[in-house]
Design a protein around this motif. Structure first.
Motif, mmCIF file in Angstrom:
data_model
loop_
_atom_site.group_PDB
_atom_site.id
_atom_site.type_symbol
_atom_site.label_atom_id
_atom_site.label_comp_id
_atom_site.label_asym_id
_atom_site.label_seq_id
_atom_site.Cartn_x
_atom_site.Cartn_y
_atom_site.Cartn_z
ATOM 1 N N LEU A 158 0.323 -87.475 -54.135
ATOM 2 C CA LEU A 158 0.973 -88.563 -54.869
ATOM 3 C C LEU A 158 0.035 -89.134 -55.918
ATOM 4 C CD1 LEU A 158 3.363 -90.553 -55.210
ATOM 5 C CD2 LEU A 158 2.320 -91.933 -53.411
ATOM 6 N N ASP A 159 -1.216 -89.354 -55.544
ATOM 7 C CA ASP A 159 -2.207 -89.871 -56.499
ATOM 8 C C ASP A 159 -2.403 -88.910 -57.676
ATOM 9 O OD1 ASP A 159 -2.538 -92.022 -54.817
ATOM 10 O OD2 ASP A 159 -4.433 -91.316 -53.957
ATOM 11 N N ASP A 160 -2.483 -87.610 -57.368
ATOM 12 C CA ASP A 160 -2.647 -86.623 -58.437
ATOM 13 C C ASP A 160 -1.406 -86.552 -59.324
ATOM 14 O OD1 ASP A 160 -5.181 -86.060 -57.593
ATOM 15 O OD2 ASP A 160 -4.736 -84.053 -56.829
ATOM 16 N N ALA A 161 -0.222 -86.699 -58.734
ATOM 17 C CA ALA A 161 1.006 -86.687 -59.531
ATOM 18 C C ALA A 161 1.047 -87.904 -60.457
ATOM 19 C CB ALA A 161 2.228 -86.668 -58.618
ATOM 20 N N LYS A 162 0.579 -89.051 -59.981
ATOM 21 C CA LYS A 162 0.525 -90.251 -60.821
ATOM 22 C C LYS A 162 -0.435 -90.050 -61.990
ATOM 23 C CE LYS A 162 1.359 -93.755 -57.294
ATOM 24 N NZ LYS A 162 0.727 -94.835 -56.519
ATOM 25 N N ALA A 163 -1.550 -89.378 -61.735
ATOM 26 C CA ALA A 163 -2.588 -89.196 -62.755
ATOM 27 C C ALA A 163 -2.380 -87.928 -63.589
ATOM 28 C CB ALA A 163 -3.959 -89.144 -62.083
ATOM 29 N N ASP A 164 -1.255 -87.251 -63.417
ATOM 30 C CA ASP A 164 -0.954 -85.993 -64.103
ATOM 31 C C ASP A 164 -2.029 -84.932 -63.865
ATOM 32 O OD1 ASP A 164 1.500 -86.743 -65.132
ATOM 33 O OD2 ASP A 164 0.628 -87.570 -66.969
ATOM 34 N N LYS A 165 -2.557 -84.906 -62.650
ATOM 35 C CA LYS A 165 -3.547 -83.901 -62.260
ATOM 36 C C LYS A 165 -3.009 -83.003 -61.155
ATOM 37 C CE LYS A 165 -7.480 -86.869 -63.303
ATOM 38 N NZ LYS A 165 -8.633 -87.570 -62.736
ATOM 39 N N TYR A 166 -1.711 -83.058 -60.926
ATOM 40 C CA TYR A 166 -1.085 -82.326 -59.831
ATOM 41 C C TYR A 166 -1.027 -80.828 -60.125
ATOM 42 C CZ TYR A 166 2.399 -80.736 -56.522
ATOM 43 O OH TYR A 166 3.048 -80.051 -55.540
ATOM 44 N N LYS A 167 -1.462 -80.043 -59.184
ATOM 45 C CA LYS A 167 -1.353 -78.587 -59.228
ATOM 46 C C LYS A 167 -0.787 -78.166 -57.869
ATOM 47 C CE LYS A 167 -3.896 -77.867 -63.059
ATOM 48 N NZ LYS A 167 -3.620 -79.057 -63.798
ATOM 49 N N PRO A 168 0.345 -77.451 -57.827
ATOM 50 C CA PRO A 168 0.993 -77.158 -56.549
ATOM 51 C C PRO A 168 0.144 -76.347 -55.573
ATOM 52 C CG PRO A 168 2.164 -76.112 -58.379
ATOM 53 C CD PRO A 168 1.081 -76.941 -58.959
ATOM 54 N N TYR A 169 -0.779 -75.542 -56.066
ATOM 55 C CA TYR A 169 -1.607 -74.706 -55.196
ATOM 56 C C TYR A 169 -2.813 -75.450 -54.626
ATOM 57 C CZ TYR A 169 -4.276 -74.496 -59.525
ATOM 58 O OH TYR A 169 -4.963 -74.832 -60.654
ATOM 59 N N LYS A 170 -3.089 -76.625 -55.116
ATOM 60 C CA LYS A 170 -4.302 -77.361 -54.765
ATOM 61 C C LYS A 170 -4.430 -77.618 -53.257
ATOM 62 C CE LYS A 170 -6.563 -80.854 -57.441
ATOM 63 N NZ LYS A 170 -6.403 -82.091 -58.187
ATOM 64 N N GLY A 171 -3.358 -77.995 -52.611
ATOM 65 C CA GLY A 171 -3.388 -78.273 -51.179
ATOM 66 C C GLY A 171 -3.665 -77.032 -50.348
ATOM 67 N N PHE A 172 -3.094 -75.894 -50.762
ATOM 68 C CA PHE A 172 -3.313 -74.648 -50.030
ATOM 69 C C PHE A 172 -4.776 -74.209 -50.130
ATOM 70 C CE2 PHE A 172 1.223 -74.488 -51.135
ATOM 71 C CZ PHE A 172 1.766 -74.315 -49.870
ATOM 72 N N ILE A 173 -5.336 -74.293 -51.328
ATOM 73 C CA ILE A 173 -6.743 -73.900 -51.509
ATOM 74 C C ILE A 173 -7.674 -74.853 -50.761
ATOM 75 C CG2 ILE A 173 -8.600 -73.630 -53.213
ATOM 76 C CD1 ILE A 173 -6.458 -72.612 -55.160
ATOM 77 N N LEU A 223 -3.044 -72.235 -39.821
ATOM 78 C CA LEU A 223 -1.951 -73.194 -40.012
ATOM 79 C C LEU A 223 -2.395 -74.366 -40.889
ATOM 80 C CD1 LEU A 223 -0.349 -73.346 -36.460
ATOM 81 C CD2 LEU A 223 0.552 -72.208 -38.495
ATOM 82 N N LEU A 224 -3.687 -74.661 -40.900
ATOM 83 C CA LEU A 224 -4.194 -75.788 -41.686
ATOM 84 C C LEU A 224 -3.895 -75.651 -43.181
ATOM 85 C CD1 LEU A 224 -5.699 -78.494 -41.636
ATOM 86 C CD2 LEU A 224 -7.813 -77.209 -41.957
ATOM 87 N N PRO A 225 -4.138 -74.480 -43.806
ATOM 88 C CA PRO A 225 -3.781 -74.384 -45.226
ATOM 89 C C PRO A 225 -2.283 -74.578 -45.476
ATOM 90 C CG PRO A 225 -5.243 -72.596 -44.627
ATOM 91 C CD PRO A 225 -4.884 -73.310 -43.362
ATOM 92 N N LEU A 226 -1.463 -74.122 -44.546
ATOM 93 C CA LEU A 226 -0.022 -74.321 -44.706
ATOM 94 C C LEU A 226 0.343 -75.795 -44.623
ATOM 95 C CD1 LEU A 226 1.412 -71.370 -42.589
ATOM 96 C CD2 LEU A 226 1.411 -71.612 -45.064
ATOM 97 N N VAL A 227 -0.218 -76.479 -43.642
ATOM 98 C CA VAL A 227 0.081 -77.904 -43.470
ATOM 99 C C VAL A 227 -0.433 -78.709 -44.664
ATOM 100 C CG1 VAL A 227 -0.385 -79.934 -42.033
ATOM 101 C CG2 VAL A 227 0.165 -77.771 -40.956
ATOM 102 N N THR A 228 -1.659 -78.436 -45.097
ATOM 103 C CA THR A 228 -2.200 -79.195 -46.227
ATOM 104 C C THR A 228 -1.463 -78.877 -47.521
ATOM 105 O OG1 THR A 228 -3.932 -77.541 -46.603
ATOM 106 C CG2 THR A 228 -4.519 -79.454 -45.264
#
Length: 185
Positions: free
Chosen positions: A63-78, A139-144
């Motif tokens: 949410l913070d990254d989306a607010k700051a226009d720094k959101y990348k969908p793959y970021k959580g998986f990596i 499972l952790l990369p999937l959850v994150t």
């Protein structure tokens, strides 16, 4: 937030959760609780709490990254994959290093402690250790990743609510202007 910072945050959250759950384990999985159904319920609760904390932490970063226009969908998986590095190291150690003279490979208990939320799965499928631990660690990369992506959904939901509120405010102001003009006539 950078991928490295996010992964360190997930890693520290994982460490804290593991320490807390190890500390609480004797109370919930003690010798007196021999009932398998009870142990499975507590094991599922352990996993649910772990995933819930990871979800809350990671989705807020999304949410913070989306607010700051720094959101990348793959970021959580990596970030989740980077946070799995200790589990990978312990898994490889459990496979490579032989057991000592007492018949213990110290990497396996360390792997169990690191992945303590899944302890009931490990004890139930003892013959599959340490391989099942690696499955659980992945499972952790999937959850994150999914949690981080949910941050964008939350941001879009907030923006829609703001847009709806603005439209309602505009509609009310038009009605107020219209009623005021009619009263003057």
């Amino acid at each position: 937030m950078s991928i490295l910072k996010l992964s360190l945050k997930v890693l520290s959250t994982h460490l804290i959760m593991s320490l807390i759950q190890v500390a609480l384990m004797p109370a919930f999985f003690g010798i007196l609780q021999k009932n398998e159904v009870y142990q499975w319920i507590i094991g599922i609760i352990y996993i649910a709490i772990f995933w819930l904390v990871i979800y809350a932490d990671t989705s807020s970063k999304g949410l913070d990254d989306a607010k700051a226009d720094k959101y990348k969908p793959y970021k959580g998986f990596i970030a989740g994959l980077i946070a799995c590095i200790p589990a990978f190291i312990l898994y490889i150690g459990a496979l490579v290093y032989p057991t000592n003279t007492n018949g213990i490979n110290w990497f396996q208990p360390a792997l169990r402690i690191w992945l303590v939320p899944y302890i009931k799965i490990f004890t139930s499928f003892e013959e599959a250790m340490p391989h099942i631990a690696m499955v659980m660690a992945l499972l952790l990369p999937l959850v994150t990743g999914i949690s981080y992506m949910d941050g964008l959904r939350k941001r879009q939901k907030i923006l829609m609510a703001i847009e709806k509120t603005d439209a309602l405010r505009n509609e009310k102001s038009k009605l107020g202007l219209y009623n005021k003009k009619n009263k003057d006539k």
